[in-house]
Design an enzyme around this catalytic site. Structure first.
Site, PDB file in Angstrom:
ATOM      1  N   CYS A  85      31.376  35.431  -3.216  1.00 50.88           N
ATOM      2  CA  CYS A  85      32.178  36.664  -2.005  1.00 50.88           C
ATOM      3  C   CYS A  85      31.483  37.416  -2.218  1.00 50.88           C
ATOM      4  O   CYS A  85      31.654  38.601  -1.451  1.00 50.88           O
ATOM      5  CB  CYS A  85      33.507  36.461  -1.720  1.00 50.88           C
ATOM      6  SG  CYS A  85      34.214  36.784  -0.712  1.00 50.88           S
ATOM      7  N   CYS A  90      30.603  37.263   1.727  1.00 52.67           N
ATOM      8  CA  CYS A  90      31.598  38.026   1.814  1.00 52.67           C
ATOM      9  C   CYS A  90      31.566  39.291   2.277  1.00 52.67           C
ATOM     10  O   CYS A  90      31.495  40.326   3.723  1.00 52.67           O
ATOM     11  CB  CYS A  90      33.008  37.498   2.033  1.00 52.67           C
ATOM     12  SG  CYS A  90      33.272  35.744   2.188  1.00 52.67           S
ATOM     13  N   LYS A  93      27.564  41.379   3.271  1.00 48.67           N
ATOM     14  CA  LYS A  93      27.416  40.483   4.646  1.00 48.67           C
ATOM     15  C   LYS A  93      28.107  41.698   5.526  1.00 48.67           C
ATOM     16  O   LYS A  93      28.095  42.379   6.504  1.00 48.67           O
ATOM     17  CB  LYS A  93      28.056  39.416   4.237  1.00 48.67           C
ATOM     18  CG  LYS A  93      27.900  38.943   5.858  1.00 48.67           C
ATOM     19  CD  LYS A  93      29.164  38.809   6.499  1.00 48.67           C
ATOM     20  CE  LYS A  93      30.295  38.461   6.121  1.00 48.67           C
ATOM     21  NZ  LYS A  93      30.294  36.731   6.334  1.00 48.67           N
ATOM     22  N   TYR A 228      26.686  29.584  10.539  1.00 48.69           N
ATOM     23  CA  TYR A 228      26.896  30.863  10.001  1.00 48.69           C
ATOM     24  C   TYR A 228      26.294  31.890   9.164  1.00 48.69           C
ATOM     25  O   TYR A 228      25.660  33.665   9.840  1.00 48.69           O
ATOM     26  CB  TYR A 228      28.356  31.300   9.822  1.00 48.69           C
ATOM     27  CG  TYR A 228      29.169  30.709   7.937  1.00 48.69           C
ATOM     28  CD1 TYR A 228      29.251  31.633   7.406  1.00 48.69           C
ATOM     29  CD2 TYR A 228      28.631  29.809   7.885  1.00 48.69           C
ATOM     30  CE1 TYR A 228      29.505  32.018   6.327  1.00 48.69           C
ATOM     31  CE2 TYR A 228      29.663  29.279   6.953  1.00 48.69           C
ATOM     32  CZ  TYR A 228      29.610  30.500   5.184  1.00 48.69           C
ATOM     33  OH  TYR A 228      30.006  30.271   4.595  1.00 48.69           O
ATOM     34  N   GLU A 232      24.419  35.319  10.709  1.00 53.43           N
ATOM     35  CA  GLU A 232      24.753  36.414  10.548  1.00 53.43           C
ATOM     36  C   GLU A 232      23.677  36.960   9.897  1.00 53.43           C
ATOM     37  O   GLU A 232      24.185  38.641  10.588  1.00 53.43           O
ATOM     38  CB  GLU A 232      25.919  36.819   9.594  1.00 53.43           C
ATOM     39  CG  GLU A 232      27.809  35.707   9.779  1.00 53.43           C
ATOM     40  CD  GLU A 232      28.667  35.406   8.327  1.00 53.43           C
ATOM     41  OE1 GLU A 232      29.673  35.838   9.282  1.00 53.43           O
ATOM     42  OE2 GLU A 232      28.084  35.441   7.712  1.00 53.43           O
ATOM     43  N   HIS A 496      48.390  47.778  24.971  1.00 53.31           N
ATOM     44  CA  HIS A 496      47.110  48.065  25.961  1.00 53.31           C
ATOM     45  C   HIS A 496      46.878  49.666  25.397  1.00 53.31           C
ATOM     46  O   HIS A 496      47.456  50.062  25.464  1.00 53.31           O
ATOM     47  CB  HIS A 496      47.712  48.268  27.412  1.00 53.31           C
ATOM     48  CG  HIS A 496      46.910  47.781  28.358  1.00 53.31           C
ATOM     49  ND1 HIS A 496      45.773  47.489  28.860  1.00 53.31           N
ATOM     50  CD2 HIS A 496      46.786  49.371  29.442  1.00 53.31           C
ATOM     51  CE1 HIS A 496      45.053  48.229  29.280  1.00 53.31           C
ATOM     52  NE2 HIS A 496      45.437  49.240  29.576  1.00 53.31           N
ATOM     53  N   GLU A 501      45.236  42.307  23.327  1.00 54.28           N
ATOM     54  CA  GLU A 501      45.889  41.517  24.220  1.00 54.28           C
ATOM     55  C   GLU A 501      45.316  40.520  25.370  1.00 54.28           C
ATOM     56  O   GLU A 501      46.768  39.636  25.901  1.00 54.28           O
ATOM     57  CB  GLU A 501      46.349  42.769  24.775  1.00 54.28           C
ATOM     58  CG  GLU A 501      45.345  42.852  25.766  1.00 54.28           C
ATOM     59  CD  GLU A 501      45.975  44.182  26.382  1.00 54.28           C
ATOM     60  OE1 GLU A 501      47.157  44.983  26.882  1.00 54.28           O
ATOM     61  OE2 GLU A 501      45.354  45.285  27.136  1.00 54.28           O
TER      62      GLU A 501
END
Length: 523
Positions: A85, A90, A93, A228, A232, A496, A501
């Protein structure tokens, strides 16, 4: 272990006095040093899960050692303490992904009134980018080393393997051997990228182990694999100005909701990434010019294709690093055909040997999962705790150009488990406010909630493709843990204008056949 367990029970009885925590640690370490083992716990692997387990064990009074060594990739890349990671996963990336977003934002700034001179000449300085990323990684490596020292965890920079169920041998960089014994052992070795068995793969191709520190701009890149990691990498490379082609053997993002996967790849194609479906690599050849000639086969048409690339990046899955640690010597035999460990509550068939993180079979290969599982395991081992890791409803995000965040099960899995007649799927396309200036493509901004049809319609899965999907899905992951229903979701007032939302505005079902496109941003 009996002595330490008794100490724990005494501690729980007198803990209300609020004066015993430091005393407990001193007593437990004293017994450990006087016992028949060098350590209460030895962790093989210095990644997220192993380090979390080690540090929590120390907090519970255990004496701990961590063995960690990175074998260089076929291209010679290696890194420091912290695991995949931190070093090649992670963190780098996400930084590369952010660099790509910033590049797009510079061009979009003109539409918002910013006077950006010579927008057409803007390009990435690959060397500056990789240097910045590597500087951050090295700082994390250093902080991790200091943290282990401060917590009095013995860090052994050696390749660990079993000699017997309680004895480990660490092979150091200079070839010398260090032997130690431990009452408990945690296997947290993670995995490394798999290379396809084709000519030129090992000699000329790179993987995610190499891309974040690549010494030269990658140029035109072929990505082999559409999980993934592959998508990515193709996404940020293309956005940074390096054309990308992706070979997809079967389906993109296998294991994820396939409708959402198609939305993700549709956006990638519209951004200029070339996707070659139903294709497998055949060979990679290096030419005198330095370019790589890649050949591949379309398994449907049986047609062969070839093209020239500057870089070929392999992303065809990962394998667990269990063969290197001599599991038979420890009596650990619960290993799947792909080398992963099959464990119940992280415990192998040998009672005092455990495993956490990506090395486990059938568990999410995610850093936060490994960290949480490691901490809970340490508490069960050394403080008498009982809480087990809950591997259900773990959220994750794919950092493709248009991000995909999800928590819970896919629509396909929900139908398989409960039957199509018992599932209701609410869905919608939406218009992010930030996409109106300039007019950006909104065709692939889509979300859905997969729920049981019977009231109150407990939600089984939430899926979102759009801006900052990771930030959006994190909060809803907590709601999923609490058993949120569609009734509760619909009665939640949204903020909003945000993209998050949109979940609170879901009201159209697939079953109804109604148009899921909004009439306006406030409809």
């Amino acid at each position: 272990m009996t002595i330490l367990s008794n100490i724990t029970r005494v501690h729980k009885l007198i803990n209300p006095l609020k004066r015993t925590d430091n005393l407990l640690v001193v007593i437990r370490r004293t017994f450990a040093s006087n016992g028949s083992f060098d350590y209460d716990l030895a962790v093989i692997g210095g990644g997220s899960g192993g380090l979390a387990c080690a540090k929590e064990a120390v907090n519970q009074g255990a004496k701990v050692a961590v063995l960690d060594y990175v074998t260089p990739s076929p291209q010679g890349t290696k890194w420091g303490l912290g695991g995949t990671c931190v070093n090649v996963g992670c963190i780098p990336k996400k930084l590369m992904h952010q660099a790509a977003i910033l590049g797009e934002s510079i061009h979009e700034a003109v539409a918002y009134g910013w006077q950006v001179p010579s927008v057409e000449s803007i390009k990435i300085d690959w060397s500056a980018l990789t240097q910045a990323v590597q500087n951050h990684i090295k700082s994390v490596n250093w902080v991790t080393r200091v943290d282990l020292r401060d917590k009095k965890i013995d860090y052994i920079n050696g390749l660990g393997e079993f000699k017997d169920p309680h004895t480990l041998i660490a092979t150091m960089k200079n070839g010398s051997k260090k032997e130690l014994t431990a009452r408990n052992v945690v296997i947290a070795v993670g995995g490394r990228p798999h290379y396809p068995d084709i000519p030129g793969a090992l000699e000329y191709c790179i993987t995610s182990d190499d891309i974040f520190s690549l010494s030269h701009p990658p140029g035109k890149t072929l990505v082999v694999g559409a999980g993934y990691i592959g998508l990515e990498c193709a996404g940020f490379l293309n956005s940074l100005g390096f054309p990308a082609t992706v070979l997809i053997r079967s389906v993109p993002l296998r294991g994820f909701d396939q409708q959402m996967a198609r939305v993700v790849t549709a956006e990638m194609e519209e951004k200029g990434i070339k996707l070659e479906h139903k294709c497998i690599p055949l060979s990679v050849e290096k030419l005198e010019s330095g370019q790589l000639k890649a050949r591949w086969l379309n398994t449907e048409t049986q047609e062969q294709h070839e093209d020239l690339f500057d870089t070929v990046l392999i992303a065809t899955g990962r394998y667990a690093l269990t063969k290197q640690i001599n599991l038979p010597a420890a009596g650990v035999n619960c290993v799947s055909p792909n080398g992963k460990i099959i464990a119940d509550a992280e415990q192998t068939n040998v009672p005092h040997i455990y495993a956490v993180g990506d090395v486990l079979e059938g568990r999410p290969e995610l850093t936060p999962v490994a960290i949480h599982a490691g901490r809970l395991l340490a508490r069960r081992m050394f403080s008498g705790a009982a809480q087990q890791m809950d591997y259900d409803n773990v959220a994750t995000t794919i950092f493709t150009p248009l991000e995909y965040g999800c928590v819970g099960v896919s629509e396909e899995t929900a139908v398989q488990r409960h039957g199509a007649d018992n599932i209701e799927v609410y869905h919608a396309y939406y218009k992010p406010t930030e996409f109106f200036i300039p007019q950006r493509n909104i065709r692939n901004c889509y979300l859905k909630a997969v729920a049981l049809r019977e009231a109150p319609q407990r939600i089984l899965g939430l899926h979102f493709v759009g801006p900052v999907a990771g930030e959006v899905i994190q909060g809803f992951a907590a709601a999923m843990k609490c058993g949120i229903t569609m009734e509760q979701l619909m009665n939640t007032v949204g903020i909003h204008p945000t993209v998050a939302e949109e979940f609170t505005r879901l009201n159209i079902t697939k079953r109804s056949g109604k148009d899921p496109n909004p009439a306006s941003c406030c409809s």
